[in-house]
Design an enzyme around this catalytic site. Structure first.
Site, PDB file in Angstrom:
ATOM      1  N   ASP A 189       1.645 -18.823  10.038  1.00 52.93           N
ATOM      2  CA  ASP A 189       2.268 -18.135   8.909  1.00 52.93           C
ATOM      3  C   ASP A 189       3.074 -16.913   9.345  1.00 52.93           C
ATOM      4  O   ASP A 189       3.882 -16.397   8.564  1.00 52.93           O
ATOM      5  CB  ASP A 189       1.192 -17.668   7.912  1.00 52.93           C
ATOM      6  CG  ASP A 189       0.449 -18.832   7.287  1.00 52.93           C
ATOM      7  OD1 ASP A 189       1.092 -19.858   7.023  1.00 52.93           O
ATOM      8  OD2 ASP A 189      -0.767 -18.705   7.072  1.00 52.93           O
ATOM      9  N   ASP A 225      -2.289 -16.217   6.311  1.00 48.47           N
ATOM     10  CA  ASP A 225      -3.371 -15.679   7.132  1.00 48.47           C
ATOM     11  C   ASP A 225      -3.375 -16.200   8.566  1.00 48.47           C
ATOM     12  O   ASP A 225      -4.091 -15.671   9.407  1.00 48.47           O
ATOM     13  CB  ASP A 225      -4.731 -16.010   6.504  1.00 48.47           C
ATOM     14  CG  ASP A 225      -5.072 -17.488   6.648  1.00 48.47           C
ATOM     15  OD1 ASP A 225      -4.169 -18.320   6.397  1.00 48.47           O
ATOM     16  OD2 ASP A 225      -6.210 -17.802   7.027  1.00 48.47           O
ATOM     17  N   ASP A 282       0.624 -19.677   1.416  1.00 50.61           N
ATOM     18  CA  ASP A 282       0.102 -20.714   2.299  1.00 50.61           C
ATOM     19  C   ASP A 282      -1.112 -21.320   1.592  1.00 50.61           C
ATOM     20  O   ASP A 282      -1.674 -20.712   0.666  1.00 50.61           O
ATOM     21  CB  ASP A 282      -0.288 -20.086   3.636  1.00 50.61           C
ATOM     22  CG  ASP A 282      -1.041 -21.051   4.522  1.00 50.61           C
ATOM     23  OD1 ASP A 282      -0.530 -22.166   4.729  1.00 50.61           O
ATOM     24  OD2 ASP A 282      -2.136 -20.701   4.975  1.00 50.61           O
ATOM     25  N   CYS A 330      10.259  24.108   2.298  1.00 55.30           N
ATOM     26  CA  CYS A 330      11.097  23.295   1.419  1.00 55.30           C
ATOM     27  C   CYS A 330      11.809  22.221   2.226  1.00 55.30           C
ATOM     28  O   CYS A 330      11.665  22.138   3.447  1.00 55.30           O
ATOM     29  CB  CYS A 330      12.110  24.157   0.667  1.00 55.30           C
ATOM     30  SG  CYS A 330      13.423  24.813   1.712  1.00 55.30           S
ATOM     31  N   CYS A 364      13.883  23.126   5.325  1.00 62.37           N
ATOM     32  CA  CYS A 364      13.137  23.362   6.571  1.00 62.37           C
ATOM     33  C   CYS A 364      13.004  22.055   7.357  1.00 62.37           C
ATOM     34  O   CYS A 364      13.253  22.012   8.565  1.00 62.37           O
ATOM     35  CB  CYS A 364      11.749  23.913   6.265  1.00 62.37           C
ATOM     36  SG  CYS A 364      11.721  25.494   5.412  1.00 62.37           S
TER      37      CYS A 364
END
Length: 759
Positions: free
Chosen positions: A648, A644, A448, A31, A34
C-alpha cells in the site's frame, strides 16, 4: 505553522550531499517580525537549505548539509539579538522540577501585580471630571509622585520592550517591541516635558495639566498582561507533548543475573527483563514474557478501554499497568520507541509550516515598517491640520500600540498546535501541517481491503465434509497437518479446533508444498491439505465441494488406499467491526468511498457489499492502485488512501493524503501524512473532521487578525482611539486568537460521541 519560512532554490538543495536537521529553542521573540528576521539570518548561513521559525512554540528548525552545526545556528540567533535554549536538555529535566516556562510565568504575574498597584495612583485623577473639585484634588497624586511612579513603571515594565527594540534596531530590523517602546516613550516623554516646568515652579499639584503618564503606564501593564495570558494559553496548547513526556518513568526495575534493581532509564538495554508492578507505568516498549494484566494505553493510542495482555503480546512504554505483575523483555529504546516516535511526530507537525502561512509571512515581514510610516504620517498630518503637539503625538501613539502583529503571527500556528495535540489525544497522529491542510479538502477516500477494512486474520467460516467423514474427524486431521505452522490459514484451523476442544491428530513426515499446501502422515495414512491445484495434481476433482463466492478454500484429502476428498474448509477475512460505521460517517461528511484491493473480484465484491461501497476494483498490483488513484485525481477529486501493508505504500504516497494504520508496516507508516494509533476505522472520518475544524479556526483567526488591524489602525490615525484603549485591544486581540484556537479542544468530546460509539 511558523510565522515564516525561507527556502533555498532546489538546485542548492540537490547539491547538499546529505541533509541534516537541527531544532533549537529561541528566547525573546515577541511577534511575527522577530521570527522573520531570525529566519533571514539563518538562511544566510553556509550550507542552510531551509530555515523555519515557529513563533508559537518558540523554536527554529534548520535544514542543511552535513557541515551545518548547532553552534553556528546559535551564534546567528544571538547575533540577531535573541537567546537560545537546548531543547533536549529541557525535555530531559526532572518531572518534579518546575519548568522554565512556569517560573517565567510566576515571575511575570508578580511583576504585573506590582505594576498594576503602581499604576493605580496615576489613574485616579481620571475621576476628577466627575467629582467635586476638593475630592478631585485629594485624589490627584503630587506631581513628583506621578513622575516617580511613571518613571519606575517605564523602567520596570518597559525595560523588556526597550531591550527588544534595541536588539531589533541594532540589526536594522523592527518588531512589536519597537512599536511599544516608541509609543509609551512618546506618551511618557510628552508628559515629562509638560510636568517638569511645573515641578520646579511654585505649584505642587497638577490638576490643571493634561498629563499622559497613565496612558504609558496602562499600555505597559496591558501589553505585558496580554503577553502573559498569551504565553499561558500557548503552554496549554502544548499540553499534548507535556502529557506524553510525563508518561515515561524515571527508573525501571530490571532483572539481571538473577538480581533485581532499580536503574535509570538511560541504562536500560535491548533484551533487558523489566519487572512492572501493578499501577506502575511501563518503562519501555517490549514483549510480555510472564504475567497477565490489563494496560491502559489511552494517552498513547486514544483507546479508552484497558487492553488485556499475556505472554507473547507487545506492549508500549508509557502505558499504565493494571492489577497484574508483568515481566517484559525490552525491544525498543530511545528514538525507536513508540512514545518517542509519537512525540517526534507531534513536534514535527507543530513545528511545520502550513501553506496558508506563506501569505502571512510576507505580510508580517513588512507590517511593522509600514506601521512606523503610518504613525509618522499620522503625527505630521495632525500637525498640518492644526492640532496641537499633544493630540498629534497621542494619535501616533495609538497607531503604534494597536498595530502590533502578534495576533497575525499566532493565528495559524496556535490552531495547528492545538489541532495536532487534540488529534494525538484521540489516537490521530498528523505528521505535518501540509497533511492537516490537505485533509481539509479531501472529498474521496480509497481503502485497501486486507488488514484495513478487514482485520487481516482469516477465520474458518465453513467446513463441508464428504465420503462419510464427520466434521470432528476432518477438523482433527486438518489441525494435525497444520500443527507447528505459522501460516495465517493454519492458525485459523488450529484456533477453530481449540474452540471446539478438538485435539489435533499426531502427524509425522510433514512436508510443506510451497504455493499448494502441506502433506503429512497420520496413523500410517498419507493426507493432503491444500488448494485446488494440489488436489488436481493427485487426480481429485473438487467441483462437488467448490464454492462460487470468491472465498479462499483448502481441501482435505486422503491418499491411501486411493486418493479421495474428505472435506473443504472455507476461509474469509473478518470485517472490522468499525468498518460499517466508518463508511456511514464518511458519507455524512459528504465523502465518497472506494475499495482498491489485490484480492480477487468475488472477495472484493463481498466486502464492498458488506460496507456499502459501490465503487470497487480488484486484482490490483501496487502500480494498478497508483493508476486508480491518478484516475480519481484527473477526474477532479481530492483523494485520500487508507492502507497498512508494504504493497500500500506506493498508493499512500501517490494519493493527496496517505492515512496509515499504526499496526501496519513501517513502509506504510513512513509514507502516510496521518497515522491512526489504533485499528479503528472511525478515526478516518474523525481525522478529516478534525482537519476541517482546525481549518475553520485558522480562517477565523486570520480574518480576525486582518480585520483588527484594518479597522484599528485607521481609527487610531483619525484620533478615534485612546492609546489606553488601543493597548487593551491589542492585548486582547492576541488572547482572542489563542483562546479561539484552544476551543478546538472541545472537538475531542464531540469526537467521542460522534465517532467512538458503537452502532
Amino acid at each position: 505553522m511558523q510565522t515564516g519560512s525561507i527556502d533555498r532554490p532546489p538546485s542548492q538543495i540537490a547539491a547538499a550531499a546529505e541533509a541534516r536537521q537541527i531544532d533549537i529553542g529561541i528566547d525573546g521573540m515577541t511577534c511575527a517580525a522577530c521570527a522573520a528576521r531570525i529566519e533571514r539570518a539563518l538562511a544566510k548561513l553556509p550550507g542552510v537549505t531551509a530555515a523555519n521559525v515557529n513563533l508559537a512554540t518558540e523554536t527554529a528548525r534548520v535544514s542543511g548539509d552535513t557541515g551545518l552545526s548547532e553552534t553556528a545556528i546559535a551564534d546567528a540567533i544571538i547575533r540577531t539579538g535573541y537567546g537560545v535554549r537546548q531543547q533536549h536538555a529541557q525535555a530531559a529535566s526532572s518531572h518534579a522540577a518546575p519548568s522554565a516556562d512556569t517560573i517565567a510565568l510566576d515571575r511575570e504575574i508578580v511583576l504585573l501585580i506590582g505594576g498594576a498597584i503602581l499604576t493605580l495612583p496615576l489613574l485616579l485623577p481620571m475621576l476628577a471630571a466627575v467629582l467635586p473639585a476638593t475630592m478631585a484634588e485629594a485624589l490627584t497624586a503630587p506631581l513628583w509622585l506621578q513622575i516617580g511612579l511613571a518613571t519606575a513603571l517605564q523602567i520596570g515594565l518597559g525595560s523588556l520592550f526597550y531591550r527588544g527594540a534595541w536588539k531589533a534596531l541594532r540589526s536594522f530590523g523592527s518588531n512589536m517591541d519597537v512599536l511599544v517602546a516608541l509609543g509609551t516613550s512618546a506618551a511618557y516623554g510628552l508628559s515629562l516635558y509638560l510636568a517638569l516646568p511645573v515641578l520646579f515652579g511654585e505649584a505642587q499639584h497638577a490638576t490643571h495639566l493634561h498629563l499622559y503618564f497613565e496612558s504609558a503606564a496602562v499600555i505597559l501593564v496591558l501589553v505585558r498582561l496580554g503577553k502573559w495570558l498569551e504565553r499561558r494559553a500557548k503552554k496549554r496548547a502544548l499540553s499534548a507533548l507535556d502529557a506524553l513526556k510525563a508518561l515515561r518513568p524515571e527508573t525501571a526495575r530490571v532483572r539481571r543475573h538473577g538480581q533485581e534493581a532499580d536503574v535509570p532509564l538511560a541504562l536500560l538495554r535491548i533484551g533487558d527483563i523489566v519487572i512492572v508492578r501493578p499501577a506502575d507505568r511501563l518503562p519501555a516498549d517490549g514483549k510480555v514474557v510472564a504475567g497477565q494484566s490489563a494496560v491502559d494505553q489511552s494517552l498513547l493510542t486514544g483507546e479508552s478501554l484497558p487492553v488485556d495482555v499475556a505472554p507473547g503480546d507487545r506492549v508500549i512504554g508509557g502505558a499504565l499497568n493494571g492489577n497484574g505483575l508483568l515481566e517484559i523483555e525490552v525491544t525498543a529504546l530511545g528514538a525507536q520507541s513508540m512514545l518517542d516516535r509519537i512525540q517526534q511526530m507531534i513536534a514535527d507537525a507543530q513545528g511545520a509550516k502550513a501553506p496558508i502561512q506563506k501569505l502571512v509571512d510576507r505580510i508580517s515581514g513588512r507590517f511593522v515598517p509600514a506601521v512606523l510610516v503610518v504613525a509618522l504620517v499620522t503625527l505630521i498630518g495632525w500637525l498640518i491640520a492644526g492640532a496641537g503637539i499633544e493630540t498629534a503625538i497621542l494619535n501616533a501613539v495609538a497607531v503604534l500600540v494597536i498595530a502590533c502583529p502578534c495576533a497575525l503571527g499566532l493565528a495559524t500556528p496556535t490552531a495547528i498546535m492545538v489541532g495536532t495535540g487534540t488529534g494525538a489525544k484521540a489516537g490521530i497522529l498528523i505528521r505535518d501541517a501540509i497533511a492537516l491542510e490537505t485533509a481539509q479538502h479531501i472529498d474521496s477516500v480509497a481503502f485497501d481491503k486486507t488488514g484495513t477494512l478487514t482485520d487481516g486474520k482469516p477465520q474458518v467460516t465453513s467446513l463441508v465434509t464428504a465420503g462419510g467423514t464427520t466434521e470432528a474427524d476432518a477438523l482433527r486431521l486438518a489441525a494435525g497437518l497444520q500443527r507447528g505452522s505459522s501460516h495465517p490459514l493454519a492458525e485459523a484451523v488450529l484456533h477453530l479446533a481449540s474452540e471446539r476442544d478438538i485435539v489435533p491428530a499426531a502427524s509425522t513426515s510433514a512436508e510443506a508444498l510451497p504455493g499448494r499446501g502441506v502433506a503429512a502422515a497420520v496413523d500410517d495414512t498419507r493426507y493432503l491439505l491444500g488448494n485446488s491445484r494440489l488436489m488436481r495434481e493427485h487426480g481429485l476433482d473438487v467441483g462437488s465441494l467448490s464454492g462460487g463466492d470468491g472465498a479462499t478454500r483448502s481441501y482435505l484429502a486422503a491418499l491411501d488406499p486411493q486418493p479421495r476428498l474428505l472435506a473443504a474448509l472455507e476461509f474469509a477475512d473478518g470485517l472490522r467491526p468499525t468498518a460499517k460505521p466508518a463508511m456511514a460517517d464518511l458519507q455524512r461528511l459528504g465523502l465518497t468511498s472506494l475499495l482498491l484491493t489485490g484480492d480477487n473480484a468475488k472477495a472484493a465484491q463481498r466486502i464492498a457489499s458488506d460496507v456499502k461501497i459501490t465503487n470497487w476494483r480488484a486484482d490490483l498490483l501496487p502500480g494498478d492502485k497508483i493508476a486508480a488513484i491518478e484516475a480519481e485525481r484527473e477526474a477532479g477529486r481530492h483523494i485520500a488512501m487508507v492502507g497498512d501493508g508494504i504493497n500500500d505504500a506506493p498508493a499512500l504516497a501517490a494519493a493527496d493524503l496517505g492515512i496509515a494504520m499504526a499496526n501496519g508496516t513501517d513502509a506504510a507508516v513512513a509514507t502516510a501524512g496521518i497515522v491512526l494509533m489504533r485499528s479503528d476505522l472511525r478515526l478516518v472520518p474523525a481525522a478529516i473532521d478534525l482537519a476541517r475544524a482546525t481549518g475553520r479556526k485558522i480562517k477565523q483567526n486570520l480574518l480576525w487578525a486582518f480585520l483588527f488591524n484594518a479597522l484599528g489602525v485607521p481609527l487610531a490615525a483619525f484620533g478615534l482611539l485612546n492609546p489606553m484603549i488601543a493597548g487593551l485591544a491589542m492585548a486582547l486581540s492576541s488572547v482572542f486568537v489563542v483562546s479561539n484556537a484552544l476551543s478546538l479542544r472541545r472537538w475531542l468530546a464531540t469526537m467521542k460521541v460522534r465517532y467512538a460509539h458503537d452502532r
